[in-house]
Design an enzyme around this catalytic site. Structure first.
Site, PDB file in Angstrom:
ATOM      1  N   LYS B  26       0.823  -1.201   0.000  1.00 44.59           N
ATOM      2  CA  LYS B  26       0.000   0.000   0.000  1.00 44.59           C
ATOM      3  C   LYS B  26       0.859   1.254   0.000  1.00 44.59           C
ATOM      4  CE  LYS B  26      -4.124   1.780   2.159  1.00 44.59           C
ATOM      5  NZ  LYS B  26      -4.912   1.340   0.997  1.00 44.59           N
ATOM      6  N   ARG B  96      -3.270   2.749   8.718  1.00 44.29           N
ATOM      7  CA  ARG B  96      -3.540   1.435   8.122  1.00 44.29           C
ATOM      8  C   ARG B  96      -2.260   0.591   8.065  1.00 44.29           C
ATOM      9  NH1 ARG B  96      -6.676   4.596   4.267  1.00 44.29           N
ATOM     10  NH2 ARG B  96      -8.824   3.796   4.101  1.00 44.29           N
ATOM     11  N   GLY B 105      -7.988  -8.531   5.190  1.00 42.68           N
ATOM     12  CA  GLY B 105      -8.848  -8.727   6.350  1.00 42.68           C
ATOM     13  C   GLY B 105      -8.111  -9.204   7.583  1.00 42.68           C
ATOM     14  N   MET B 107      -5.420  -7.696   9.088  1.00 44.60           N
ATOM     15  CA  MET B 107      -4.801  -6.741   9.980  1.00 44.60           C
ATOM     16  C   MET B 107      -5.663  -5.491  10.107  1.00 44.60           C
ATOM     17  SD  MET B 107      -0.924  -7.516   9.018  1.00 44.60           S
ATOM     18  CE  MET B 107      -0.323  -6.226  10.112  1.00 44.60           C
ATOM     19  N   ARG B 352      -5.249   0.336  -8.795  1.00 44.43           N
ATOM     20  CA  ARG B 352      -4.697  -1.018  -8.829  1.00 44.43           C
ATOM     21  C   ARG B 352      -5.099  -1.648 -10.163  1.00 44.43           C
ATOM     22  NH1 ARG B 352      -8.724  -3.134  -4.050  1.00 44.43           N
ATOM     23  NH2 ARG B 352     -10.611  -2.413  -5.088  1.00 44.43           N
ATOM     24  N   HIS B 468     -13.547 -40.634 -14.284  1.00 46.02           N
ATOM     25  CA  HIS B 468     -13.768 -41.042 -15.669  1.00 46.02           C
ATOM     26  C   HIS B 468     -14.668 -40.044 -16.381  1.00 46.02           C
ATOM     27  CE1 HIS B 468     -15.973 -43.266 -18.841  1.00 46.02           C
ATOM     28  NE2 HIS B 468     -14.765 -43.738 -19.104  1.00 46.02           N
ATOM     29  N   ARG B 574      -6.466 -43.090 -27.098  1.00 46.88           N
ATOM     30  CA  ARG B 574      -6.796 -44.253 -26.261  1.00 46.88           C
ATOM     31  C   ARG B 574      -7.596 -45.229 -27.106  1.00 46.88           C
ATOM     32  NH1 ARG B 574      -8.586 -39.782 -23.722  1.00 46.88           N
ATOM     33  NH2 ARG B 574      -7.504 -39.060 -21.859  1.00 46.88           N
ATOM     34  N   SER B 777       6.055 -40.884 -22.599  1.00 42.28           N
ATOM     35  CA  SER B 777       4.958 -39.950 -22.396  1.00 42.28           C
ATOM     36  C   SER B 777       4.535 -40.101 -20.944  1.00 42.28           C
ATOM     37  CB  SER B 777       3.812 -40.286 -23.337  1.00 42.28           C
ATOM     38  OG  SER B 777       2.754 -39.387 -23.126  1.00 42.28           O
ATOM     39  N   CYS B 844       0.942 -36.685 -21.137  1.00 41.79           N
ATOM     40  CA  CYS B 844      -0.395 -36.860 -21.699  1.00 41.79           C
ATOM     41  C   CYS B 844      -1.446 -37.043 -20.612  1.00 41.79           C
ATOM     42  CB  CYS B 844      -0.430 -38.028 -22.679  1.00 41.79           C
ATOM     43  SG  CYS B 844      -0.082 -39.605 -21.901  1.00 41.79           S
ATOM     44  N   TYR B 864       6.853 -31.901 -25.375  1.00 43.77           N
ATOM     45  CA  TYR B 864       5.481 -31.492 -25.669  1.00 43.77           C
ATOM     46  C   TYR B 864       4.563 -31.813 -24.507  1.00 43.77           C
ATOM     47  CZ  TYR B 864       4.438 -36.432 -26.585  1.00 43.77           C
ATOM     48  OH  TYR B 864       4.257 -37.782 -26.453  1.00 43.77           O
TER      49      TYR B 864
END
Lengths: 892, 892
Positions: B26, B96, B105, B107, B352, B468, B574, B777, B844, B864
């Site tokens: 801050k 602050r 939240g 402090m 910000r 699955h 697959r 893989s 994969c 990859y």
């Protein structure tokens, strides 16, 4: 000029046992015996170096070989008094391969080399046995044709059959000298046809043919495959041994025999063996004639009508006694020897370390140490640790008849007979009536524990060597055959069947957990006796080993057995087994089906005093020895009922609706329970369960501490940790319970908190975990399952095939996979000790009782192994062998 | 003398944004704004160093602090023209905390400091609003009492309630100046009672009390816990910011507002925000008054009757425009700003980086790069890869009403509505009739695939983010909510229920796979449009990334989608999914229940042309790009029927007895299928299956090679390898098939043979395996399961609890566990490349689509990543961010 040939015989040898690499095993041993001035038929060895030179030069011999070989022959002739190829007094030799490593049956041999049309007559004359001479000739042709000329021996057998059929004869022994003479001619014709040349008559030509063939056999397909499977380098090469033939079948002053320098069955120190007058070596083992005893004492003991060698050939026998004593003194171990007497002269053909039973191994090792022949370390190395199993469990009477029904895996040693029952309740009920029962299940679950306790033995049709049934049975010392896949169990009909045999509930079967056999009816067993010898060897083992040996024990009975066997604490007490007791399972189930924490807590409050009682008993038995208690590990559904009736009963007892119970059962079901909501995950979901257990441990520890006047060494073990945070979370809970107990009692329990390392992640993150964990215990069963991704309960399907195909060398659930799982153990040990140098390290998987795995644990720097009570002696011996760097006796 | 205090304001600052460590977030930002000569209320920051010094000296300040703080106050007074404690023109300040890391939240803060009995009157006079002055005073007392004096704010709320009740009032806004004046007295009395002293009237005393409290709050329990959970070191300390208060509620020339420098929803380049005349900051967000638009254009676009700031405060507005443009130019990102106008003077309270939608993030990043404000690398770093998901799937209309039935896991993004069906057959049938269906299952299995394809979306009540259902749905791009545990499914009744709501088959529900919500009825959705902006960002990503991105695709449709999204090959095809087709499953089952190899071969012969057709299609679509085909992986029982009717049908079709079929089903059952007879273990048990698949691949490859005139890059992948020998065994088989095919066709297929690394042992033995394997893989789903010993299907039970308890920071099935699983990946990569430097490495598992995991793969040197088609763009962007070392936009 290189030296390619090493001679032996006539009380001298150019080689010795140390020259195994150069002369091969056989050549080195023959040289060693000859060097001891024992009567070894003379001969020579062509070195393995020559084999390499031969192949380096593309199958050509160096120029200087021939002279050296022929000089070797001349030396045999000189020493033996016969001459190669001389008709009257022919020298016959054998030509055999012999490498550094034994390759049984893989390479070639030619016997009786030197016979030809001329010398066969000399042999007939010399032996006075024409039949013998021509039979030897035809054997030589057949063997030579096969090995050297590459003619399939099948042809010769066919010709022999044809001849026998023509003459109306059946057995070879029916044939006379004339028959063999005819057959020799027939065989020679066959050779001429197939090989395109006459069968060689020149012994030198025969000799070189045989030498070529033996060196050539190093590269035949069988040998190459064998070497590949056994990791034998091609560069080792083979040696070739050429040795004079001696014959025990040249008349009544000839004999042949085999002997052991001590009794291979009992280990007793007495000369033991058999011989036959006028016979060949094969005749002794073939069993056609009944062999005669060697000693008078043996004859008398056996009540044999056959004269002993001591009586019929006293002089040769006396010489043999001298020889065997010299051999045992020289090799400092019990020897298995082969000898031949030719014309009253003793010839030693072979000596090797004799095979023996476990009991004999033990007795021989201890006796020899006490005779001063070997030291304690050597004695320890002479006994195969796993073989001690035979000494600790009842075994089947080896002489009893048995009708084998099927074969499964030898999951827990020992033999047992009893009535077949198919569930734990029947087992308990019948056992309570004093009956012996065998519990037969497709597979067992923790609910069957009480039935397994009640049974004499356990048989399952599914699951491997480390299935639930196998692990628990070994822990209890109950014989068990697991995974007997050919047996079908029909729970509804109450029968088991194999092939067309069906056995109903109540009928008797026998199982042999040492062989895996399942037999009909009751086969008599013999009880083992633990000798003083056993105690002495164990004491020597304890003196040298560094690894401590603890036991896996859940019950007072197990703990007592383990202490008797020398356990130094409990390395794994599985608390879940304590909840399957008929009384407790009800409360446990109430806890599980409770709607909320308050309901769970109420049930736990009732379990607390029971659990405390368990620990009090164990702490009392183990006294000052450490007791490692593993907090609840299995998924909760293992405790829940499966049948509708049971569900209704549980719902009523727990005061919940049947619907709620069904929902709870469904909710807890898991696809892969092994990887599910278990271990510390339960402790984190339901901290009150672990709090209750910790409280029971601490209160029990303080109580027994008071009784004994010394602190109890409680070790609280958190299972299935994968991360530092899990461990910290639960350690905080446990320490808080200790604080509570300390406050209430005014005294603080002494305890450690540690964890199982049974997941690959825990091994990798061991450095972090050891920041708060005070000990690690490697749970190598689960670590093997997760490292390989193999469920031990489901692996029987394919691991057997893997072993058969050579894809795996050994079942990793039986012997620790040192390359994979072992690396994780090493990583965890290093990282754990890196973070906490005094971290206590142990192993409590089934591998804790496996000698090869124990040797690994020793090398990995672990502090202890923990195994089932009946394996404690095995572990003590294996730990001793590891400490003295012995890998146990050679098992050739 | 140390410098503890850094001032800012009046167009200058001693600090800057770079001094975040010293001044806290801050303080550094306020200094930065002030340094830009923007109108920031003056103030000063006491450094984090002081915090450390304070605690090092056991909560004592250094001697030189007081002077520096008071000098800071004097500077504020000078710049602001008011004086601390001066009755007529009082300076009020806020105090602050502000650390290096945001601790929202955690402090404390004190506002309006400086009011006392005297200055409150001055404030009333200055503002012309007595009610405002006394309300501010009572707020100050309440806050100060809570934060500094430790008096629970609950007391004050009670007193306020009592007052309101006494006066018959309800809302705070009903109270007038007199009320607040009375309440101030009541509050002061309460302070006196609880604290034992009067409420401090001296502003300096107030100030030091607040400073003490803020530094003290660094060590309060909440803060300590928060730091522990977020790995924030205690030594960082907090800074304290003291700043002049400004008020937007001192009259009609006052205002307060919030604004975004660009539209945070669309990303359009227009100034966007709201303000309120004569109001406090809270009022804008509280929604009691309707805020007014900032610009005239916005007012017109919205058809608002409220005047815009541009119209009512044209000068201040013009100043604000200059400020926002300066801020955006300076920070080079869209800003979210807060401002207050006090008496016609603009004050900037905060700026910000503004939060934005995925679409806006994309547009702003690309626009700014094209405006030259940032470069391509920065633009790439500005978009959260995972957020692209929102752009690729239909989403719920944000304005539509929704009645949420339950919430599950957001398993596969996108929204879908349809009729509820409970099995795959119904899904297929209704979909064939043109209906939209949602397939609802307790969990799905491979048998449900065709139903999942037919459905618009999938809902399961069990299973996690990588169950699955989740994996397959993401692969297909189908929305999916998984593990909605509060929903109960009754297959028999054909209903689902949650609480007291029951939905029957055929009724319509909507699922939101992005939020996990399950809603009643049809909630309207909006279709995404892929903008040109998207394409531009993707092109920039492709320019910089090193990692290739492949896709996991089993069907031509998947493969086409993936190519459209920019996939560079198939990393995982697959093959098992190909066998669940209605026609093929019959043949597959025949193969499984066959009595012997011949029976299996006959069925395989019929499967071969179908399988070949699959590969031909995939090879055509992928053309020159590599296609990695994984040989059959799941245990065979997954293909077998479960119901008795189905079993009877299969038995008949396969020509076996029902009994045989039942036996076979029973025999294949497994306790832990994940660790069972699957993967390469099937290939070793039944080599004919893998041979058929290899043949199909090679024949297809040659066919398409012929069509395209260039070789197809087929990669044959062997799953679940744990050892070198398994791999070698199967590679030999596959190479033999290639030889056969080459001989038959006169042409040799180009192919590689490699393996999944998905078991810890495979990772450890990678050096050996790579001697024959040509690529690895990483199957990180299974590798995570085995490394953690957690079944992803069973983990929902406890992982949620782990995350809630902080035992796990992130679900390891969602984002790769870099410490544990990651170490195994690194080990395997190193050892594999050690043995074969050109070894191709990919991943994969599901992690291949997770940005954090992709960054890890980049660092680990993989070649990859492969992910589901809809995640390909995410992976491309994440790979680009990894290459440029960006970790994506801060997600605060």
């Amino acid at each position: 000029m290189s030296k390619w040939v090493y001679t032996f015989g006539n009380g001298a040898a150019e080689g010795s046992a140390e020259m195994r690499d150069l002369l091969g095993g056989k050549g080195a041993n023959l040289a060693e015996m000859a060097g001891l001035e024992l009567p070894v038929p003379p001969g020579f060895t062509i070195t393995t170096e020559l084999c390499r030179a031969f192949y380096d030069a593309e199958r050509h011999y160096p120029d200087d070989l021939e002279d050296q070989v022929m000089a070797g022959i001349r030396q045999i002739e000189a020493s033996f008094g016969t001459r190669f190829g001389e008709a009257e007094n022919p020298l016959l030799v054998s030509v055999r391969s012999g490498g550094r490593a034994s390759m049984p049956g893989m390479m070639d041999t030619v016997l009786n080399l030197g016979i030809n049309d001329a010398t066969v007559e000399g042999l007939a004359a010399a032996s006075g046995d024409e039949r013998f001479a021509y039979d030897s000739y035809r054997r030589f042709i057949q063997m030579y044709a096969d090995v050297v000329l590459g003619i399939d021996h099948f042809h010769f057998e066919e010709l022999l059959e044809t001849h026998k059929t023509g003459r109306g004869l059946t057995l070879d022994t029916d044939l006379g000298a004339e028959d063999w003479r005819t057959i020799v001619e027939v065989f020679k014709r066959q050779v001429r046809e197939d090989a395109g040349t006459d069968f060689p008559q020149d012994p030198e030509e025969q000799l070189w043919g045989a030498i070529d063939a033996v060196f050539g056999s190093w590269m035949n397909r069988r040998a190459i495959t064998y070497r590949k499977l056994n990791d034998i380098p091609e560069s080792w090469g083979t040696a070739v041994n050429v040795q004079a033939m001696v014959f025990g079948n040249m008349g009544e002053d000839c004999a042949t025999g085999v002997a052991f320098t001590r009794d291979p069955s009992s280990g007793d120190k007495r000369f033991f063996g058999e011989f036959l007058i006028n016979a060949q070596g094969e005749d002794v083992v073939a069993g056609i004639r009944t062999p005669q005893p060697l000693t008078r004492q043996a004859r008398e003991a056996e009540g044999s009508r056959l004269a002993s060698m001591e009586e019929v050939m006293p002089e040769v026998f006396a010489e043999l006694v001298e020889v065997y004593q010299a051999l045992e003194a020289h090799y400092r171990d019990m020897q298995d020897i082969e000898f031949t007497v030719q014309r009253g002269r003793l010839w030693m053909l072979q000596t090797r370390t004799g095979k023996r039973t476990a009991a004999a191994a033990l007795k021989i090792a201890v006796d020899m140490a006490e005779e001063g022949l070997i030291d304690h370390a050597e004695a320890l190395g002479r006994v195969e640790p796993a073989s001690l199993d035979q000494l600790l469990h009842p075994t089947l009477d080896p002489d009893a008849e048995r009708q084998v029904l099927a074969k499964g895996l030898p999951a827990s040693p020992g033999a047992a007979s009893g009535q077949v029952v198919f569930n734990a309740e029947d087992a308990e009920a019948l056992a309570a009536d004093g009956e012996d029962v065998i519990l037969v299940r497709i597979e067992t679950s923790p609910e069957d524990i009480h039935g397994m306790h009640a049974a004499r033995g356990i048989l399952t049709t599914r699951g491997g060597m480390t299935s639930h049934a196998a692990v628990v049975a070994r822990g209890m010392g109950r014989p068990c055959v697991s995974g007997a896949g050919l047996i079908r169990v029909d729970y509804v009909a109450g029968t088991l069947s194999a092939g067309d045999v069906t056995v109903a509930r109540g009928e008797v079967i026998t199982i042999d957990g040492g062989s895996g056999e399942v037999m009909l009816g009751r086969v008599p067993t013999v009880q083992p006796e633990l000798s003083g010898t056993f105690g002495r060897l164990m004491a020597w083992a304890d003196e040298v080993r560094r690894l401590e040996v603890r036991c896996n024990a859940d019950t007072p009975a197990d703990a007592r057995t383990a202490r008797e066997f020398g356990a130094q604490g409990i390395g794994l007490c599985r608390t879940e087994h304590m909840f399957f007791d008929t009384e407790r399972i009800v409360t446990m189930r109430e806890m599980i089906v409770a709607e909320n924490e308050a309901g769970r807590q109420a049930a736990l409050d009732r379990l607390l005093p029971m659990q405390r009682r368990d620990f009090i008993e164990l702490f009392r038995i183990m006294a000052d020895q450490p007791v490692t208690v593993r907090l609840l590990d299995p998924p909760l559904h293992e405790f829940l009922p499966h049948t509708e009736e049971e569900k209704a009963a549980v719902a009523e007892a727990a005061g919940v609706s049947l619907e709620h119970l069904r929902q709870r059962v469904l909710q807890l079901e898991e696809s892969n329970p092994m990887l599910g909501h278990r271990g510390c995950r339960l402790g984190i979901s339901y901290p009150e369960i672990y709090r209750m257990q910790a409280r029971a441990i601490f209160e029990a520890a303080l109580e027994v501490t008071g009784e004994l006047g010394q602190p109890v060494a409680a070790e609280v073990m958190i299972p299935l940790v994968a991360s530092r945070r899990e461990f910290e979370f639960l350690k905080t809970e446990i320490d808080a319970v200790a604080d509570d107990v300390a406050e209430a009692r005014g005294e603080r329990p002494t305890y450690l908190v540690g964890t199982m390392i049974e997941l690959p992640r825990a091994a990798l993150r061991a450095g972090e975990i050891a920041q708060t964990a005070e000990f690690f215990s490697f749970g190598t069963n689960d670590l093997t399952q997760t490292t390989f991704g193999i469920s031990r309960d489901d692996s029987a399907h394919f691991i057997e095939n893997y072993l058969a195909q050579g894809v795996m060398a050994v079942d990793p659930f039986v012997s620790l996979d040192q390359d994979g799982v072992g690396e994780l153990v090493t990583i965890a040990a290093e990282r754990g000790r890196g973070a906490r140098p005094d971290l206590k390290l142990g192993i409590c998987g089934e591998h804790g009782g496996d000698p090869a795995s124990i040797a690994f644990c020793h090398r990995a720097g672990l502090d202890y192994v923990s195994c089932s009570p009946y394996r404690v002696p095995i572990a003590r011996l294996a730990a001793a062998q590891a400490a003295i760097g012995s890998s146990g006796p050679d098992s050739d």
